[in-house]
Enzyme design. Structure first.
Site, PDB file in Angstrom:
ATOM      1  N   ASN A   6      17.893  47.014  33.691  1.00 34.77           N
ATOM      2  CA  ASN A   6      17.397  47.402  35.009  1.00 34.77           C
ATOM      3  C   ASN A   6      15.957  47.916  34.843  1.00 34.77           C
ATOM      4  O   ASN A   6      15.710  48.849  34.080  1.00 34.77           O
ATOM      5  CB  ASN A   6      18.315  48.501  35.573  1.00 34.77           C
ATOM      6  CG  ASN A   6      17.868  48.981  36.934  1.00 34.77           C
ATOM      7  OD1 ASN A   6      16.694  49.215  37.162  1.00 34.77           O
ATOM      8  ND2 ASN A   6      18.808  49.140  37.837  1.00 34.77           N
ATOM      9  N   HIS A   9      12.764  51.571  36.908  1.00 34.33           N
ATOM     10  CA  HIS A   9      11.932  52.717  36.539  1.00 34.33           C
ATOM     11  C   HIS A   9      10.510  52.329  36.168  1.00 34.33           C
ATOM     12  O   HIS A   9       9.600  53.153  36.241  1.00 34.33           O
ATOM     13  CB  HIS A   9      12.586  53.511  35.408  1.00 34.33           C
ATOM     14  CG  HIS A   9      13.831  54.208  35.864  1.00 34.33           C
ATOM     15  ND1 HIS A   9      13.819  55.177  36.841  1.00 34.33           N
ATOM     16  CD2 HIS A   9      15.123  54.048  35.518  1.00 34.33           C
ATOM     17  CE1 HIS A   9      15.047  55.588  37.060  1.00 34.33           C
ATOM     18  NE2 HIS A   9      15.864  54.917  36.272  1.00 34.33           N
ATOM     19  N   HIS A  42      16.999  46.951  41.912  1.00 35.12           N
ATOM     20  CA  HIS A  42      17.624  47.462  43.134  1.00 35.12           C
ATOM     21  C   HIS A  42      16.564  47.474  44.222  1.00 35.12           C
ATOM     22  O   HIS A  42      15.619  48.256  44.163  1.00 35.12           O
ATOM     23  CB  HIS A  42      18.158  48.878  42.855  1.00 35.12           C
ATOM     24  CG  HIS A  42      18.904  49.492  43.997  1.00 35.12           C
ATOM     25  ND1 HIS A  42      19.587  50.679  43.878  1.00 35.12           N
ATOM     26  CD2 HIS A  42      19.080  49.095  45.284  1.00 35.12           C
ATOM     27  CE1 HIS A  42      20.152  50.986  45.034  1.00 35.12           C
ATOM     28  NE2 HIS A  42      19.855  50.044  45.907  1.00 35.12           N
ATOM     29  N   ARG A  44      15.702  48.700  47.404  1.00 33.78           N
ATOM     30  CA  ARG A  44      16.186  49.725  48.339  1.00 33.78           C
ATOM     31  C   ARG A  44      15.557  49.551  49.709  1.00 33.78           C
ATOM     32  O   ARG A  44      14.446  49.039  49.827  1.00 33.78           O
ATOM     33  CB  ARG A  44      15.834  51.118  47.795  1.00 33.78           C
ATOM     34  CG  ARG A  44      16.743  51.566  46.669  1.00 33.78           C
ATOM     35  CD  ARG A  44      16.344  52.952  46.174  1.00 33.78           C
ATOM     36  NE  ARG A  44      17.375  53.506  45.325  1.00 33.78           N
ATOM     37  CZ  ARG A  44      18.360  54.304  45.749  1.00 33.78           C
ATOM     38  NH1 ARG A  44      18.417  54.682  47.010  1.00 33.78           N
ATOM     39  NH2 ARG A  44      19.253  54.746  44.907  1.00 33.78           N
ATOM     40  N   ARG A  48      11.395  52.280  47.438  1.00 30.60           N
ATOM     41  CA  ARG A  48      10.745  53.343  46.652  1.00 30.60           C
ATOM     42  C   ARG A  48      10.322  52.868  45.263  1.00 30.60           C
ATOM     43  O   ARG A  48       9.448  53.449  44.654  1.00 30.60           O
ATOM     44  CB  ARG A  48      11.644  54.559  46.542  1.00 30.60           C
ATOM     45  CG  ARG A  48      12.810  54.377  45.591  1.00 30.60           C
ATOM     46  CD  ARG A  48      13.469  55.676  45.293  1.00 30.60           C
ATOM     47  NE  ARG A  48      14.219  56.127  46.446  1.00 30.60           N
ATOM     48  CZ  ARG A  48      15.371  56.802  46.358  1.00 30.60           C
ATOM     49  NH1 ARG A  48      15.844  57.127  45.172  1.00 30.60           N
ATOM     50  NH2 ARG A  48      16.025  57.174  47.411  1.00 30.60           N
ATOM     51  N   GLU A  69      20.672  44.394  42.916  1.00 28.98           N
ATOM     52  CA  GLU A  69      21.478  45.496  43.456  1.00 28.98           C
ATOM     53  C   GLU A  69      21.018  45.767  44.874  1.00 28.98           C
ATOM     54  O   GLU A  69      19.803  45.844  45.131  1.00 28.98           O
ATOM     55  CB  GLU A  69      21.233  46.763  42.639  1.00 28.98           C
ATOM     56  CG  GLU A  69      22.126  46.911  41.463  1.00 28.98           C
ATOM     57  CD  GLU A  69      21.871  48.243  40.788  1.00 28.98           C
ATOM     58  OE1 GLU A  69      21.537  49.226  41.476  1.00 28.98           O
ATOM     59  OE2 GLU A  69      21.986  48.281  39.565  1.00 28.98           O
ATOM     60  N   THR A 100      21.636  55.874  42.391  1.00 28.13           N
ATOM     61  CA  THR A 100      22.945  55.602  42.970  1.00 28.13           C
ATOM     62  C   THR A 100      23.934  56.620  42.412  1.00 28.13           C
ATOM     63  O   THR A 100      24.064  56.768  41.202  1.00 28.13           O
ATOM     64  CB  THR A 100      23.387  54.169  42.603  1.00 28.13           C
ATOM     65  OG1 THR A 100      22.301  53.284  42.860  1.00 28.13           O
ATOM     66  CG2 THR A 100      24.585  53.749  43.417  1.00 28.13           C
ATOM     67  N   GLU A 150      31.634  46.122  39.200  1.00 36.54           N
ATOM     68  CA  GLU A 150      30.862  46.882  38.209  1.00 36.54           C
ATOM     69  C   GLU A 150      31.440  48.284  38.225  1.00 36.54           C
ATOM     70  O   GLU A 150      31.379  48.983  39.249  1.00 36.54           O
ATOM     71  CB  GLU A 150      29.369  46.907  38.533  1.00 36.54           C
ATOM     72  CG  GLU A 150      28.622  47.705  37.457  1.00 36.54           C
ATOM     73  CD  GLU A 150      27.108  47.759  37.625  1.00 36.54           C
ATOM     74  OE1 GLU A 150      26.522  46.810  38.168  1.00 36.54           O
ATOM     75  OE2 GLU A 150      26.524  48.783  37.204  1.00 36.54           O
ATOM     76  N   HIS A 190      25.731  52.771  34.538  1.00 33.25           N
ATOM     77  CA  HIS A 190      25.228  54.049  35.032  1.00 33.25           C
ATOM     78  C   HIS A 190      25.379  55.111  33.943  1.00 33.25           C
ATOM     79  O   HIS A 190      26.491  55.431  33.543  1.00 33.25           O
ATOM     80  CB  HIS A 190      25.899  54.529  36.312  1.00 33.25           C
ATOM     81  CG  HIS A 190      24.971  55.396  37.081  1.00 33.25           C
ATOM     82  ND1 HIS A 190      24.077  54.896  38.003  1.00 33.25           N
ATOM     83  CD2 HIS A 190      24.735  56.713  37.008  1.00 33.25           C
ATOM     84  CE1 HIS A 190      23.351  55.878  38.478  1.00 33.25           C
ATOM     85  NE2 HIS A 190      23.716  56.993  37.891  1.00 33.25           N
TER      86      HIS A 190
HETATM   87  N1  PXP Z   1      24.401  50.013  37.699  1.00 32.98           N
HETATM   88  C1  PXP Z   1      24.139  50.433  38.958  1.00 32.98           C
HETATM   89  C2  PXP Z   1      24.968  49.894  40.079  1.00 32.98           C
HETATM   90  C3  PXP Z   1      23.091  51.338  39.219  1.00 32.98           C
HETATM   91  O1  PXP Z   1      22.828  51.728  40.480  1.00 32.98           O
HETATM   92  C4  PXP Z   1      22.316  51.807  38.130  1.00 32.98           C
HETATM   93  C5  PXP Z   1      21.178  52.746  38.397  1.00 32.98           C
HETATM   94  O2  PXP Z   1      20.147  52.094  39.023  1.00 32.98           O
HETATM   95  C6  PXP Z   1      22.614  51.320  36.848  1.00 32.98           C
HETATM   96  C7  PXP Z   1      23.678  50.459  36.650  1.00 32.98           C
HETATM   97  C8  PXP Z   1      21.828  51.753  35.655  1.00 32.98           C
HETATM   98  O3  PXP Z   1      21.978  53.114  35.460  1.00 32.98           O
HETATM   99  P1  PXP Z   1      21.045  53.868  34.415  1.00 32.98           P
HETATM  100  O4  PXP Z   1      19.651  53.782  34.939  1.00 32.98           O
HETATM  101  O5  PXP Z   1      21.597  55.248  34.388  1.00 32.98           O
HETATM  102  O6  PXP Z   1      21.193  53.130  33.101  1.00 32.98           O
END
Ligand code: PXP
Length: 237
Positions: A6, A9, A42, A44, A48, A69, A100, A150, A190
């Site tokens: 992901n 960030h 994601h 949004r 953001r 996402e 999330t 998931e 997550h």
């Molecule tokens: N899966 C989902 C559905 C999420 O919303 C997130 C956070 O954006 C992640 C995985 C990844 O989480 P993390 O950034 O804590 O690795």
């Protein structure tokens, strides 16, 4: 177990200065070179971090797979159907949350989620539901034709004691088993990081882990030496 990265960030950092760098699309391409199995972003409602431009460019440029996402929101569903990611992961979304914060309430929102799955399927997009590892959620996900679940691993990741961590892993194991029995794929994510992934690897039959924060945070730390040296070479000091 596949690993999808992901890159939200990276976009957060870019947007903090309102400039173009660092670019999450470039980060995705570098991650592909390093071997990730897919890229997650994601989109949004408040944009953001990831923007529509990012999603469209990723669709054009990445060679692995795109997991978008998203909330079950009309505007975002329309974009998803137009862009065509390989997978859409439906997540709950509240504007005030930092990230999330938990799985979808599939039971109370069953008809909205069912309709959204159908709309995405009509555009040949597979759908995953981000849920807490509770058996009822898995049953409902299968009933409304989700291709994947998931499993939210945040509670496991935040467990303070080994006993709590073990209990949550047991719930995850049971959820995986049921999801597989009902014919769905299983992803998880997550809060997974360089420490807890070792324990997590012991859960069998998870198809894919989705990790963002830990890897992007680590990338800053492992990259900082090289970045400083490069600047020092240019300064000539
Ligand atoms: N899966 C989902 C559905 C999420 O919303 C997130 C956070 O954006 C992640 C995985 C990844 O989480 P993390 O950034 O804590 O690795």
């Amino acid at each position: 177990m596949r690993f999808v990265l992901n890159v939200d960030h990276v976009a957060t950092l870019r947007n903090a200065r309102g400039e173009e760098q660092p670019d999450p699309v470039t980060a995705a391409l570098v991650a592909e070179e390093a071997g990730v199995d897919g890229i997650v972003v994601h989109l949004r409602e408040d944009r953001r971090h990831i923007t529509e431009r990012d999603v469209r460019l990723l669709r054009e440029l990445i060679k692995t797979k795109l997991d978008l996402e998203m909330a079950a929101n009309e505007e975002i569903i329309k974009i998803a159907c137009d862009v065509g990611p390989e997978l859409a992961t439906l997540v709950p979304e509240r504007r005030e949350e930092l990230t999330t914060e938990g799985g979808l309430n599939v039971i109370d929102n069953i008809s909205l989620i069912k309709d959204t799955i159908k709309e995405l399927h009509d555009s040949d997009i597979e759908v995953s539901l981000f849920v807490e590892p509770e058996l009822k959620n898995i049953e409902v996900a299968a009933e409304i034709d989700a291709d994947y679940v998931e499993l939210h691993t945040g509670v496991f990741a935040n467990a303070v004691t080994e006993a709590d961590q073990f209990d949550e892993l047991e719930k995850i194991r049971a959820a995986v088993k049921l999801a597989k029995k009902l014919g769905m794929g299983v992803n998880a994510g997550h809060g997974l990081n360089y420490q807890n992934i070792k324990v997590f690897r012991e859960v069998p039959d998870i198809d894919e882990v989705s990790i963002g924060h830990a890897v992007i945070a680590r990338a800053v730390m492992v990259g900082i030496k090289e970045a400083v040296r490069e600047m020092m070479r240019l300064i000539g000091g």
